[in-house]
Design a protein around this motif. Structure first.
Motif, PDB file in Angstrom:
ATOM      1  N   TYR A  71       0.841  -1.200   0.000  1.00  0.00           N
ATOM      2  CA  TYR A  71       0.000   0.000   0.000  1.00  0.00           C
ATOM      3  C   TYR A  71       0.877   1.251   0.000  1.00  0.00           C
ATOM      4  O   TYR A  71       1.895   1.306   0.698  1.00  0.00           O
ATOM      5  N   LEU A  72       0.473   2.250  -0.772  1.00  0.00           N
ATOM      6  CA  LEU A  72       1.099   3.568  -0.739  1.00  0.00           C
ATOM      7  C   LEU A  72       0.027   4.576  -0.341  1.00  0.00           C
ATOM      8  O   LEU A  72      -1.027   4.653  -0.984  1.00  0.00           O
ATOM      9  N   LEU A  73       0.278   5.330   0.724  1.00  0.00           N
ATOM     10  CA  LEU A  73      -0.722   6.256   1.263  1.00  0.00           C
ATOM     11  C   LEU A  73      -0.216   7.689   1.188  1.00  0.00           C
ATOM     12  O   LEU A  73       0.922   7.975   1.544  1.00  0.00           O
ATOM     13  N   GLU A  74      -1.085   8.573   0.714  1.00  0.00           N
ATOM     14  CA  GLU A  74      -0.777  10.002   0.684  1.00  0.00           C
ATOM     15  C   GLU A  74      -1.973  10.782   1.199  1.00  0.00           C
ATOM     16  O   GLU A  74      -3.119  10.467   0.883  1.00  0.00           O
ATOM     17  N   VAL A  75      -1.680  11.820   1.982  1.00  0.00           N
ATOM     18  CA  VAL A  75      -2.721  12.696   2.513  1.00  0.00           C
ATOM     19  C   VAL A  75      -2.669  14.014   1.752  1.00  0.00           C
ATOM     20  O   VAL A  75      -1.631  14.701   1.743  1.00  0.00           O
ATOM     21  N   PHE A  76      -3.770  14.385   1.119  1.00  0.00           N
ATOM     22  CA  PHE A  76      -3.832  15.659   0.408  1.00  0.00           C
ATOM     23  C   PHE A  76      -4.088  16.792   1.401  1.00  0.00           C
ATOM     24  O   PHE A  76      -5.009  16.711   2.219  1.00  0.00           O
ATOM     25  N   ASP A  77      -3.289  17.853   1.324  1.00  0.00           N
ATOM     26  CA  ASP A  77      -3.475  19.008   2.198  1.00  0.00           C
ATOM     27  C   ASP A  77      -4.770  19.739   1.835  1.00  0.00           C
ATOM     28  O   ASP A  77      -5.147  19.795   0.652  1.00  0.00           O
ATOM     29  N   PRO A  78      -5.432  20.335   2.817  1.00  0.00           N
ATOM     30  CA  PRO A  78      -6.687  21.048   2.537  1.00  0.00           C
ATOM     31  C   PRO A  78      -6.501  22.274   1.646  1.00  0.00           C
ATOM     32  O   PRO A  78      -7.464  22.743   1.032  1.00  0.00           O
ATOM     33  N   THR A  79      -5.279  22.801   1.567  1.00  0.00           N
ATOM     34  CA  THR A  79      -5.026  23.975   0.723  1.00  0.00           C
ATOM     35  C   THR A  79      -4.603  23.601  -0.697  1.00  0.00           C
ATOM     36  O   THR A  79      -4.364  24.487  -1.521  1.00  0.00           O
ATOM     37  N   LEU A  80      -4.530  22.301  -0.993  1.00  0.00           N
ATOM     38  CA  LEU A  80      -4.083  21.852  -2.315  1.00  0.00           C
ATOM     39  C   LEU A  80      -5.153  22.190  -3.359  1.00  0.00           C
ATOM     40  O   LEU A  80      -6.286  21.715  -3.264  1.00  0.00           O
ATOM     41  N   PRO A  81      -4.814  23.006  -4.361  1.00  0.00           N
ATOM     42  CA  PRO A  81      -5.817  23.361  -5.381  1.00  0.00           C
ATOM     43  C   PRO A  81      -6.174  22.175  -6.277  1.00  0.00           C
ATOM     44  O   PRO A  81      -5.416  21.207  -6.371  1.00  0.00           O
ATOM     45  N   ARG A  82      -7.322  22.270  -6.917  1.00  0.00           N
ATOM     46  CA  ARG A  82      -7.814  21.163  -7.738  1.00  0.00           C
ATOM     47  C   ARG A  82      -6.842  20.769  -8.850  1.00  0.00           C
ATOM     48  O   ARG A  82      -6.665  19.582  -9.136  1.00  0.00           O
ATOM     49  N   TYR A  83      -6.197  21.756  -9.468  1.00  0.00           N
ATOM     50  CA  TYR A  83      -5.305  21.413 -10.575  1.00  0.00           C
ATOM     51  C   TYR A  83      -4.121  20.572 -10.089  1.00  0.00           C
ATOM     52  O   TYR A  83      -3.595  19.732 -10.831  1.00  0.00           O
ATOM     53  N   ARG A  84      -3.715  20.784  -8.823  1.00  0.00           N
ATOM     54  CA  ARG A  84      -2.612  19.986  -8.294  1.00  0.00           C
ATOM     55  C   ARG A  84      -3.103  18.602  -7.855  1.00  0.00           C
ATOM     56  O   ARG A  84      -2.361  17.615  -7.955  1.00  0.00           O
ATOM     57  N   ILE A  85      -4.321  18.525  -7.366  1.00  0.00           N
ATOM     58  CA  ILE A  85      -4.905  17.208  -7.083  1.00  0.00           C
ATOM     59  C   ILE A  85      -4.980  16.397  -8.379  1.00  0.00           C
ATOM     60  O   ILE A  85      -4.620  15.221  -8.413  1.00  0.00           O
TER      61      ILE A  85
END
Length: 272
Positions: free
Chosen positions: A175-189
């Motif tokens: 498994y590889l797990l990553e947490v997206f920051d709440p300030t991450l803009p949609r284009y970077r997601i």
């Protein structure tokens, strides 16, 4: 410069803070598998006084109920340098810990909770092995991810299942797990999702390991982000794999709130 003396147990605390960056006393005690919280507090107080660790703690009445959060202090970094065990460029990053954002601190502590969950889940029939980003940047099982230009997961772990009789390994899941920051803009997601799809398609994992493709676990700050990420990922995967393709990888999603409430092993993951 001669550093103040510390015990082996206190050295273990420094290693934990190197690996996890920010931890509270409960997390430190659990990761050390130590039963006496008073002893942990004595060690931490001594480490603070000797500037091996620093803490984030508010004396305001409203904040006083929150546990203190610890991180490596100036002497802690100097001490770890003397062993030449960790890369210098990684140790230098610890000098910037006092200026880290609350989002970064919260993420580090959330990943630490995931590690604790995996530690507690170990049985005779199932063993969990994990590495944080600090671990795989060094000489480790997942070292090949350190130079990868596409993915930089916050936690890598595997589950090895045994038959229980002869204790022989029968299945391994990665498994590889990553947490997206709440300030991450949609284009970077969108870019992160594309990177994971490309990574799974390019064959780097198979060339470095003898296990099946890893299951990707992506943690979104909000439900709206989860809905967007699932929809976008389905579109990306359709471009590469057929729906009935045996080699079609698994990318799963959950929210931060659900991960906090139920843990990384909870029934919280939604398939893309």
């Amino acid at each position: 410069m001669k550093l103040p003396n510390i015990t082996k147990k206190q050295q273990t605390i420094l290693e934990l803070l190197y690996t996890h960056r920010f931890l509270n006393r409960i997390q430190i005690q659990t990761l050390m598998n130590h039963s006496d919280y008073k002893r942990i507090n004595v060690w931490l107080k001594d480490l603070r006084e000797k500037q091996y660790v620093a803490w984030i703690y508010s004396t305001d009445f409203a904040e006083k109920t929150k546990p203190a959060v610890y991180y490596l202090g100036i002497n802690g970094i100097r001490f770890l340098k003397t062993f030449e065990q960790h890369p210098i460029h990684e140790l230098r990053k610890r000098y910037r810990e006092p200026s880290r954002s609350q989002t970064y601190i919260d993420r580090c502590m959330l990943i630490a909770d995931c590690c604790i969950t995996l530690e507690k889940a170990r049985t005779d029939k199932a063993h969990y092995y994990f590495e944080t980003e600090a671990d795989y940047l060094e000489d480790s099982y997942y070292h090949f991810l350190s130079d990868n230009e596409l993915v930089h997961p916050h936690l890598c772990f595997s589950k090895e299942e045994y038959d229980g009789a002869g204790n022989e390994e029968i299945t391994t899941y990665s498994y590889l797990l990553e947490v997206f920051d709440p300030t991450l803009p949609r284009y970077r997601i969108k870019k992160r999702l594309k990177n994971y799809a490309e990574y799974l398609d390019e064959g780097d994992w198979e060339s470095e390991t003898d296990t099946a493709l890893p299951i990707i676990l992506l943690v979104c700050p909000r439900t709206t982000d989860l809905i967007y990420a699932k929809r976008r990922t389905r579109s990306l995967m359709t471009e590469i794999w057929e729906s009935d393709d045996d080699d079609r990888p698994q990318i799963r999603f959950a929210t931060v709130d659900k991960l906090k409430a139920q843990g990384v092993r909870g029934e919280i993951w939604e398939e893309a």
